[in-house]
Enzyme design. Structure first.
Site, PDB file in Angstrom:
ATOM      1  N   SER A   1       4.068   1.309  -6.013  1.00 37.30           N
ATOM      2  CA  SER A   1       3.988   0.122  -5.159  1.00 37.30           C
ATOM      3  C   SER A   1       3.168  -0.954  -5.863  1.00 37.30           C
ATOM      4  O   SER A   1       3.028  -0.917  -7.094  1.00 37.30           O
ATOM      5  CB  SER A   1       3.394   0.492  -3.800  1.00 37.30           C
ATOM      6  OG  SER A   1       3.588  -0.553  -2.888  1.00 37.30           O
ATOM      7  N   ASN A   2       2.637  -1.889  -5.127  1.00 34.86           N
ATOM      8  CA  ASN A   2       1.854  -2.980  -5.737  1.00 34.86           C
ATOM      9  C   ASN A   2       0.762  -3.421  -4.763  1.00 34.86           C
ATOM     10  O   ASN A   2       0.645  -2.895  -3.661  1.00 34.86           O
ATOM     11  CB  ASN A   2       2.771  -4.146  -6.119  1.00 34.86           C
ATOM     12  CG  ASN A   2       3.558  -4.631  -4.928  1.00 34.86           C
ATOM     13  OD1 ASN A   2       2.999  -5.165  -3.984  1.00 34.86           O
ATOM     14  ND2 ASN A   2       4.872  -4.409  -4.945  1.00 34.86           N
TER      15      ASN A   2
END
Ligand code: CTP
Length: 399
Positions: free
Chosen positions: A204-205
């Site tokens: 993810s980020n």
């Protein structure tokens, strides 16, 4: 927007029911609190049904002892209005007395407090009442003047509570509501997608979804109907019957949802931070720590804004976002062309205070023929600039 309607024991309590309905019609969230005496005039069930929220009368529930916190109510509210406000409640407010939930909340509420008096003409004109109202007014409490007319006592004079529709309009004006986008359907993608590696891990980020939420709030305040396709966000959504939240996890799921809702939309804001790659295969069971080396094979995810750009019809607007490490705007211009966007909101991590995790942002709006740069501002103010830009420049396209 959140409003507490506090009802006290006056025959005008029936008008509070209409006030709640008027506020709900304007998409304002309402919680009703009542003094014990007001229950003789109108039932909590009526107010709960109209407000779509439980009504609180006591500081705690006699059945199970659960606490109706005047503090959290006061923090929830953007505005509190005591309507109708009796001479008795007004005098207690002037003295700072806190002997019921309504008065407690008046004292603890951080939001503005308004008072809509309702009483017989002689009680209203009594020096004590007038002094109390002046005291409240000097403390910054707004008094919604009662009107003259026929009173329940049979007398005629000033003391009738202002009409609910008038009060609701004043509240709407106070919130600066502007219905520029009434009837428009707007799609917003937001949050960080999660691409599954195994049942306990993902790629993810750092996106929190804060910018997307700020855009949604602004769109709702302009009366739009918003379809939010939401990956993981770290901030709560506003309460609104005009907001439809479609929860997704991965880029693929976001694309499926976008395909469904994009065709209905007049305008779309692609604020989501979509993972560009996902693991080629995600493991059904937890990957064990038994390898000295482990490579993860990745494949490209679909580009949602690009896919929607391909099927975009006449009159549909699309707005993208580009967060870059470089301050060079030309990267954003390239994305604008590739993704068939009408505008792209460019921000650079090289600007301090911009990017993931900050409450502020510094943007440049890039279109095919213009670049407009804005100062560093709070994300709510940035959202206002963006939505105003879109409304002012493209509203004709939307009509
Ligand atoms: N976007 C999208 N789907 C993707 C990637 C991006 O919808 N798979 C959208 C974003 O929501 C944003 C815009 O495209 O509005 C630009 O995103 P960005 O990550 O900056 O661009 P990419 O095309 O992914 O390019 P790169 O990561 O190479 O800079």
């Amino acid at each position: 927007m959140n409003v507490i309607v506090a009802v006290t024991g006056s025959i005008a309590a029936y008008k509070a029911a209409v006030l709640v309905r008027e506020l709900r019609k304007r998409d304002i969230s309402v919680r009703v609190i009542m003094t014990p005496k007001s229950k003789d005039f109108i039932s909590p069930l009526t107010m709960a049904t109209l407000s779509s929220n439980p009504v609180a009368v006591e500081n705690f529930s006699p059945e199970n002892g659960s606490w109706n916190s005047h503090i959290s109510l006061g923090l929830w509210a953007d505005l509190m209005i005591v309507a109708p406000a009796t001479a008795n409640t007004i005098s207690k407010m002037a003295c700072g007395i806190a002997d019921n939930l309504v008065l407690d909340t008046c004292l603890s509420c951080r939001a503005p407090v308004w008072v809509a008096p309702a009483m017989d003409v002689d009680m209203y004109e009594n020096v004590a009442t007038q002094d109390n109202l002046r005291t409240l007014s000097l403390r910054g409490i707004r008094i919604i003047e009662p009107v003259s007319g026929f009173l329940a006592s049979g007398l005629t004079g000033k003391g009738r509570m202002a009409e609910p529709e008038v009060i609701a309009n004043e509240i709407e004006t106070f919130f600066g509501f502007n219905r520029k986008l009434k009837g428009k359907k707007i799609l917003v993608t937001l949050g960080a997608t999660r691409e599954k590696i195994d049942p306990v891990r993902f790629i993810s980020n750092y996106s929190t979804g804060r910018m997307g939420i700020a855009i949604i709030k602004q769109l709702l305040s302009y009366g739009a109907e918003v379809y939010a396709i939401a990956a993981k966000t770290e901030v709560g959504f506003p309460e609104s019957s005009f907001l439809h939240i479609i929860n997704v996890e991965s880029a693929d799921q976001m694309l499926d949802a976008a395909k469904q809702y994009f065709p209905l939309s007049d305008c779309s804001f692609f604020t989501a931070a979509v993972a560009d790659y996902r693991p080629k295969c995600s493991s059904e069971s937890k990957i064990k720590r038994k390898y000295s080396d482990l490579s993860l094979e990745l494949v490209a995810n679909p580009d949602i804004s690009f896919e929607m750009g391909k099927i975009k019809g006449k009159g549909q607007l699309t707005i993208g976002f580009a967060l870059e490490t470089s301050p060079d705007c030309s990267l954003a211009s390239e994305k604008l062309r590739n993704k068939n966007l009408d505008a792209i909101i460019f921000n650079s991590l090289s600007d301090s205070g911009a990017g993931f995790g900050f409450d502020t942002n510094k943007i440049t709006i890039v279109t095919s023929d213009n670049h407009i740069s804005f100062d560093l501002k709070s994300k709510d103010e940035v959202a206002k600039d963006i939505v105003n830009f879109v409304v002012d420049n493209y509203l004709n396209q939307l009509d």
